[in-house]
Write an enzyme that holds these catalytic residues in place. Structure first.
Site, PDB file in Angstrom:
ATOM      1  N   LYS A 184       1.274   9.963   5.771  1.00 45.33           N
ATOM      2  CA  LYS A 184       1.409   8.575   6.243  1.00 45.33           C
ATOM      3  C   LYS A 184       2.686   7.922   5.716  1.00 45.33           C
ATOM      4  CE  LYS A 184      -3.559   7.970   6.962  1.00 45.33           C
ATOM      5  NZ  LYS A 184      -4.738   7.054   6.822  1.00 45.33           N
ATOM      6  N   LYS A 211      -2.226  -1.449  -3.835  1.00 45.90           N
ATOM      7  CA  LYS A 211      -3.116  -0.290  -3.749  1.00 45.90           C
ATOM      8  C   LYS A 211      -2.293   0.979  -3.851  1.00 45.90           C
ATOM      9  CE  LYS A 211      -6.121   1.881  -0.373  1.00 45.90           C
ATOM     10  NZ  LYS A 211      -6.585   1.875   0.999  1.00 45.90           N
ATOM     11  N   SER A 220     -10.375   5.610  -4.277  1.00 46.23           N
ATOM     12  CA  SER A 220     -11.354   6.688  -4.404  1.00 46.23           C
ATOM     13  C   SER A 220     -10.943   7.771  -5.397  1.00 46.23           C
ATOM     14  CB  SER A 220     -11.602   7.304  -3.030  1.00 46.23           C
ATOM     15  OG  SER A 220     -10.388   7.774  -2.464  1.00 46.23           O
ATOM     16  N   LYS A 235       0.859  -1.187   0.000  1.00 47.18           N
ATOM     17  CA  LYS A 235       0.000   0.000   0.000  1.00 47.18           C
ATOM     18  C   LYS A 235       0.890   1.231   0.000  1.00 47.18           C
ATOM     19  CE  LYS A 235      -3.534   2.467   2.591  1.00 47.18           C
ATOM     20  NZ  LYS A 235      -4.618   2.341   3.567  1.00 47.18           N
ATOM     21  N   GLU A 281       7.635  -6.682   0.930  1.00 46.44           N
ATOM     22  CA  GLU A 281       6.471  -6.536   1.822  1.00 46.44           C
ATOM     23  C   GLU A 281       5.483  -7.686   1.606  1.00 46.44           C
ATOM     24  OE1 GLU A 281       5.409  -4.646   4.162  1.00 46.44           O
ATOM     25  OE2 GLU A 281       6.521  -2.766   4.145  1.00 46.44           O
ATOM     26  N   ARG A 328     -10.865   9.790   2.375  1.00 45.15           N
ATOM     27  CA  ARG A 328     -10.708  10.460   3.668  1.00 45.15           C
ATOM     28  C   ARG A 328     -11.846  11.458   3.889  1.00 45.15           C
ATOM     29  NH1 ARG A 328      -4.079  11.156   3.297  1.00 45.15           N
ATOM     30  NH2 ARG A 328      -3.632   8.911   3.271  1.00 45.15           N
ATOM     31  N   TYR A 334     -15.119   0.942  -6.554  1.00 51.19           N
ATOM     32  CA  TYR A 334     -16.378   1.670  -6.391  1.00 51.19           C
ATOM     33  C   TYR A 334     -17.220   1.583  -7.665  1.00 51.19           C
ATOM     34  CZ  TYR A 334     -13.608   3.347  -2.512  1.00 51.19           C
ATOM     35  OH  TYR A 334     -12.814   3.391  -1.393  1.00 51.19           O
TER      36      TYR A 334
HETATM   37  C1  PBG Z   1      -6.968   3.694   5.750  1.00 57.35           C
HETATM   38  C2  PBG Z   1      -7.487   3.399   4.390  1.00 57.35           C
HETATM   39  C3  PBG Z   1      -7.422   4.276   3.323  1.00 57.35           C
HETATM   40  C4  PBG Z   1      -8.027   3.661   2.245  1.00 57.35           C
HETATM   41  C5  PBG Z   1      -8.470   2.412   2.665  1.00 57.35           C
HETATM   42  N1  PBG Z   1      -8.117   2.264   4.009  1.00 57.35           N
HETATM   43  C6  PBG Z   1      -6.880   5.661   3.265  1.00 57.35           C
HETATM   44  C7  PBG Z   1      -5.567   5.933   3.814  1.00 57.35           C
HETATM   45  O1  PBG Z   1      -4.690   5.075   3.884  1.00 57.35           O
HETATM   46  O2  PBG Z   1      -5.375   7.089   4.200  1.00 57.35           O
HETATM   47  C8  PBG Z   1      -8.166   4.314   0.892  1.00 57.35           C
HETATM   48  C9  PBG Z   1      -9.189   3.787  -0.036  1.00 57.35           C
HETATM   49  C10 PBG Z   1      -9.553   4.708  -1.133  1.00 57.35           C
HETATM   50  O3  PBG Z   1      -8.959   5.785  -1.336  1.00 57.35           O
HETATM   51  O4  PBG Z   1     -10.483   4.347  -1.848  1.00 57.35           O
HETATM   52  N2  PBG Z   1      -6.646   2.658   6.564  1.00 57.35           N
END
Ligand code: PBG
Length: 329
Positions: free
Chosen positions: A223, A254, A280, A196, A239, A206, A319
């Site tokens: 992050k 992701k 998203s 990720k 990982e 968010r 989505y």
């Molecule tokens: C956080 C989490 C995120 C997403 C899924 N779980 C956002 C982040 O890491 O800040 C993002 C999913 C998306 O953008 O559709 N644990």
């Protein structure tokens, strides 16, 4: 050799094209992310995710029945936690009567065969919007992993089939797997967000959960100390291999589109199912361009989903799942 070989013969019409097509999209490919809120009769559109909604439990029930009728058989649950229940440790996440725990039961009551995966991470529960417990400006790794294990047990207890840790702490897969075994949840699976990236494509998500890192002194603004650097590829393999060794049943890359090289690399190296999360921001970009009339929504959507599967995804969290399935049915 040309002219004996003319590749265009295989493209003459849709009948021959469909006969030789290598990648076919079906409802079986999808995992549907769902956002859940407190309340009754609530179906709120997410501003930065047109035509995507947060549902209260009663309408969640209706939605999963519709998904099931469309052939969509797996969901990934996320909850929007009321502000007054947020703290640094995410304690509300362990509430046996919390929103996630009730959401799991709601889905299982509405459609018992629906596969339920749950997001395991602190950020929706954190006052700081981070995926870990913060101590003096540092995201603490091992205490967070221990907490995620407790959260996983709580989800398993409520009836989740799979837990999906999305935090990127080190060692959390082993910690979670051992805890599940100890508590007798030997059949609860783990889908690990293994590779990720610290991506800017998560913005609309968010917004949906009101979970962005807060802007405050001594709180990391991003992050990047736990999610991966978008510049790295070898690290994604490392990982992923570690997560498999620690007990992940499914691994994930992701975001999706910008990371399809990583998807193929991992698919070529591992022998567990590979999931891809089309996030998203990817959804928002296409919706925005289509609203302006600049892109053909359905054609671009299918091209993107096909590309993700062609790159090596066994599972696509998207989505667009419902839109795609309606289009191809
Ligand atoms: C956080 C989490 C995120 C997403 C899924 N779980 C956002 C982040 O890491 O800040 C993002 C999913 C998306 O953008 O559709 N644990």
């Amino acid at each position: 050799m040309y002219p004996l070989n003319r590749n265009r013969r295989l493209r003459t019409n849709e009948s021959i094209r469909s006969l030789v097509r290598e990648t076919i999209i079906s409802p079986n490919d999808f995992l549907v992310p769902l956002f859940v809120v407190e309340g009754k009769g609530v179906k709120e559109e997410i501003a930065s995710m047109p035509n995507y909604y947060r549902y209260s439990l009663d309408l969640l029930s209706k939605e999963v029945k519709e998904l099931w009728s469309l052939g969509l058989k797996s969901v990934l649950l996320f909850v929007k936690v009321p502000d007054n229940l947020k703290d640094n440790e995410g304690k509300e996440a362990l509430n046996p009567d919390g929103l996630m725990q009730r959401a799991i039961k709601t889905v299982k009551t509405a459609v018992p065969e629906m596969l339920v995966m749950t997001d395991v991470a602190l950020d929706p529960y954190s006052v700081y919007g981070h995926d870990g417990i913060i101590d003096d400006g540092i995201i603490v790794n091992d205490d967070t992993a221990d907490f995620l294990a407790e959260m996983s047990i709580s989800h398993a207890e409520a009836g989740a089939d799979f837990v999906a840790p999305s935090d990127m702490m080190d060692g959390r897969i082993l910690t979670i797997r051992e805890a599940l075994e100890d508590e007798g949840y030997t059949n609860t699976g783990i889908m690990s967000y293994s590779a990720k990236y610290a991506s800017a494509f998560y913005g609309p998500f968010r917004d949906a959960l009101d979970s962005a890192p807060v802007d405050a002194q001594n709180i990391p603004k991003d992050k990047k100390t736990y999610q991966m650097d978008p510049a790295n590829r070898d690290e994604a393999l490392r990982e992923t291999e570690m997560d498999i060794d620690e007990g992940a049943d499914i691994v994930m890359v992701k975001p999706g589109l910008c990371y399809l090289d990583i998807v193929r690399e991992i698919r070529n190296h591992v022998e567990v199912p590979v999931a891809v999360y089309q996030v998203s921001g990817e959804y928002a970009m296409l919706k925005a361009a289509a609203e302006k009339g600049w892109l053909d929504h359905d054609a671009v959507m299918m091209e993107q989903i096909t590309a993700i599967k062609r790159a090596g995804a066994h599972i696509i969290a998207s989505y667009f799942a419902k839109d795609v399935v309606k289009l191809i049915s």
